[in-house]
Design a protein around this motif. Structure first.
Motif, PDB file in Angstrom:
ATOM      1  N   VAL A 184       0.836  -1.202   0.000  1.00 15.36           N
ATOM      2  CA  VAL A 184       0.000   0.000   0.000  1.00 15.36           C
ATOM      3  C   VAL A 184       0.874   1.256   0.000  1.00 15.36           C
ATOM      4  N   GLY A 185       1.912   1.273   0.854  1.00 15.98           N
ATOM      5  CA  GLY A 185       2.777   2.440   0.906  1.00 15.98           C
ATOM      6  C   GLY A 185       3.449   2.714  -0.422  1.00 15.98           C
ATOM      7  N   SER A 186       3.875   1.661  -1.109  1.00 20.21           N
ATOM      8  CA  SER A 186       4.543   1.827  -2.395  1.00 20.21           C
ATOM      9  C   SER A 186       3.595   2.365  -3.462  1.00 20.21           C
ATOM     10  N   VAL A 187       2.396   1.815  -3.524  1.00 20.70           N
ATOM     11  CA  VAL A 187       1.472   2.231  -4.576  1.00 20.70           C
ATOM     12  C   VAL A 187       0.945   3.646  -4.337  1.00 20.70           C
ATOM     13  N   LEU A 188       0.847   4.069  -3.072  1.00 16.83           N
ATOM     14  CA  LEU A 188       0.421   5.438  -2.796  1.00 16.83           C
ATOM     15  C   LEU A 188       1.483   6.436  -3.246  1.00 16.83           C
ATOM     16  N   ASN A 189       2.714   5.969  -3.367  1.00 16.33           N
ATOM     17  CA  ASN A 189       3.799   6.828  -3.835  1.00 16.33           C
ATOM     18  C   ASN A 189       3.949   6.780  -5.349  1.00 16.33           C
ATOM     19  N   GLN A 306      11.138  -1.611   0.733  1.00 15.22           N
ATOM     20  CA  GLN A 306      11.503  -0.225   1.018  1.00 15.22           C
ATOM     21  C   GLN A 306      10.524   0.428   1.988  1.00 15.22           C
ATOM     22  N   ILE A 307      11.067   1.307   2.798  1.00 12.04           N
ATOM     23  CA  ILE A 307      10.239   2.104   3.706  1.00 12.04           C
ATOM     24  C   ILE A 307      10.384   3.583   3.382  1.00 12.04           C
ATOM     25  N   VAL A 308      11.412   3.898   2.580  1.00 16.58           N
ATOM     26  CA  VAL A 308      11.653   5.256   2.091  1.00 16.58           C
ATOM     27  C   VAL A 308      11.866   5.167   0.594  1.00 16.58           C
ATOM     28  N   LEU A 326       7.515   6.287   3.244  1.00 20.90           N
ATOM     29  CA  LEU A 326       6.249   5.981   2.601  1.00 20.90           C
ATOM     30  C   LEU A 326       5.111   6.056   3.618  1.00 20.90           C
ATOM     31  N   TYR A 327       3.946   6.430   3.144  1.00 23.04           N
ATOM     32  CA  TYR A 327       2.776   6.493   4.009  1.00 23.04           C
ATOM     33  C   TYR A 327       2.367   5.077   4.400  1.00 23.04           C
TER      34      TYR A 327
END
Length: 501
Positions: A184-189, A306-308, A326-327
């Motif tokens: 989710v965090g990756s796709v929101l970015n 990844q987290i950033v 990432l969010y």
């Protein structure tokens, strides 16, 4: 009985995806093309065969396989039983792989034909471990079982081993929620488009490869699997086969840019995710000149990839930065336990729903790494005034060779196991192809004699090939240490003959 609904659970995402977009291509690999319906059916059948062998919810299952469709099928099959995936690095020695299987208390380990010799040697070392060839699993008659309707976000999905600073690997526990929030965090970015295709040239037993399989099912996009990395094949897939995303490390990207020559990528290719450590600025500048959309990332197994990540709009203005968290993850830079101001160096600490709950059977390591909800990475970095992270070093002693993490303590332990070796130190040397390669300095026991070739052979019997030092130099004096008698690895290169460091 109907499963109780909970805010801490989700519909089983493989079943849900097969229902939502059954005819979309899920996997392209080795001449096969599976839709999400076909992948669902194959994985469920394999799950039935595993159930026939007694695999149940919570059981750990090792997977010793190369990048191939069958591995994808098996990885997904485990979720239908809510069994726990234990992916094994195929480059490990039989001793190393056997230790991880034993430590994970794996009820079964499945291997493919190319890893048959390794499996045989593991059996010779520990006959109590249960190993099964993929071909034998395929011959099993599946039994009926009740797949989960929903999966708990806190339920354990994966145990993935990562090298530790004390020489013994640690099993990073990753939950369904960790994988979900990473995706989710990756796709929101990065955004999502219906024709997205993610090329997997990195190993599926690594977090970088496994995370793409998770994203493929969650997003409903096609995963294109290559058996191994070959720069011309990767470039051809991007230029001719509709690839939109790819995950690489610096050594891979360098070879791809060299192979590309005067050619360019099509506008449809929109994301080259670059991880595995800080990227050389000259490489980033070459990619900028060729219009290759490189997004640096920062992450680790403990953060489920990844987290950033650098946002697309910042790719050029923040060249060299890994981006922002990432969010909904968070990041701080600490020194001596206190947050430092922008521009100051310190330890990178992170938290978020994609961060591991801890290490398998290692409460001590879990307490040390995760404090007050924050994961202390041990990595050094700084943030600028706008909150962009710049990674300065990947753990002070870590050697990153072609994207593989090599901890000096692990290699040193192997060298010290030789009776002739009194002291051993390992450091990284620059290498044009791999980024870094390990080199060792040893002091022998008084009166002992041993050749470099003998020590190399000794290491090859105990370590994965990529961990074996490219050079083992003997010295006649004690290795450099501080007042606490800790080895000063940063001074080891000074002991190597000129021209080797």
């Amino acid at each position: 009985m109907m499963q109780e609904l909970s805010s801490r659970s989700l519909p089983h995402w493989h079943t849900k995806r097969a229902d939502l977009t059954p005819d979309r291509p899920a996997l392209l690999a080795e001449g096969v093309q599976w839709s999400f319906r076909e992948l669902h059916e194959r994985a469920r059948t394999t799950a039935g065969k595993l159930a026939a062998l007694g695999i149940q919810k919570g059981d750990r299952v090792g997977v010793l396989m190369h990048n191939r469709p069958e591995m994808v099928q098996l990885v997904h099959a485990l979720s239908y039983l809510e069994a726990v995936l234990v992916p094994l690095n195929i480059r490990l020695s039989p001793v190393e792989a056997g230790w991880q299987i034993q430590n994970a208390e794996a009820k079964l380990t499945v291997y493919d034909g190319t890893n048959r010799k390794t499996a045989q040697k593991i059996r010779e070392i520990d006959g109590a471990l249960a190993l099964l060839a993929w071909e034998e699993l395929e011959q099993q008659q599946p039994v009926d079982f009740q797949p989960p309707v929903r999966v708990g976000l806190d339920s354990l999905h994966t145990i993935m081993y990562t090298s530790g600073t004390t020489g013994k690997p640690k099993g990073v526990m990753l939950t369904y929620g960790n994988h979900w929030w990473s995706a989710v965090g990756s796709v929101l970015n990065l955004g999502l488009q219906p024709d997205d295709r993610w090329l997997i040239c990195v190993p599926l037993f690594h977090m970088s490869g496994l995370s793409i399989l998770m994203r493929s099912v969650i997003y409903g996009i096609t995963a294109v699997l290559h058996a191994s990395f070959e720069p011309s094949a990767a470039n051809r897939a991007i230029r001719k086969e509709g690839i939109t995303h790819m995950s690489v490390v610096s050594a891979m990207l360098t070879r791809m840019v060299d192979d590309l020559g005067d050619q360019c990528y099509p506008a449809s290719f929109r994301c080259m995710l670059l991880g595995g450590g800080p990227a050389p600025r000259p490489l980033l500048e070459r990619c900028k000149e060729k219009g290759i959309p490189v997004f640096q990332t920062y992450g680790m197994t403990e953060t489920a990839s990844q987290i950033v990540t650098l946002a697309p709009e910042d790719a050029l203005s923040k060249l060299g930065s890994a981006g922002k968290p990432l969010y909904p993850a968070e990041l701080r830079i600490l020194r001596d336990g206190r947050e430092v101001p922008p521009g100051s160096e310190g330890e990178i600490v992170v938290r978020g729903p994609n961060v591991t709950p801890g290490y398998w059977r290692r409460e001590d390591a879990s307490r040390e790494a995760i404090r007050d909800g924050w994961l202390h990475t041990g990595d050094l970095g700084r943030m600028d005034e706008e909150g962009f992270l710049y990674v300065l070093d990947r753990r002070s002693d870590l050697i990153i060779s072609g994207g593989e993490n090599i901890y000096p303590a692990e290699v040193e332990a192997a060298l010290l196991a030789h009776p002739a070796v009194a002291e051993a130190g390992v450091t990284g040397l620059p290498d044009e192809r791999w980024g870094q390669v390990p080199a060792a300095i040893v002091r022998l026991q008084d009166g002992a004699e041993v050749t470099e070739a003998d020590l190399m052979k000794h290491c090859r019997e105990r370590l994965a090939k990529y961990k074996v030092p490219v050079r083992i130099h003997q010295v006649g004096r004690p290795l450099p240490r501080n007042a606490s008698n800790k080895l000063l690895r940063r001074k080891l290169a000074e002991l190597l003959p000129k021209g080797e460091c």
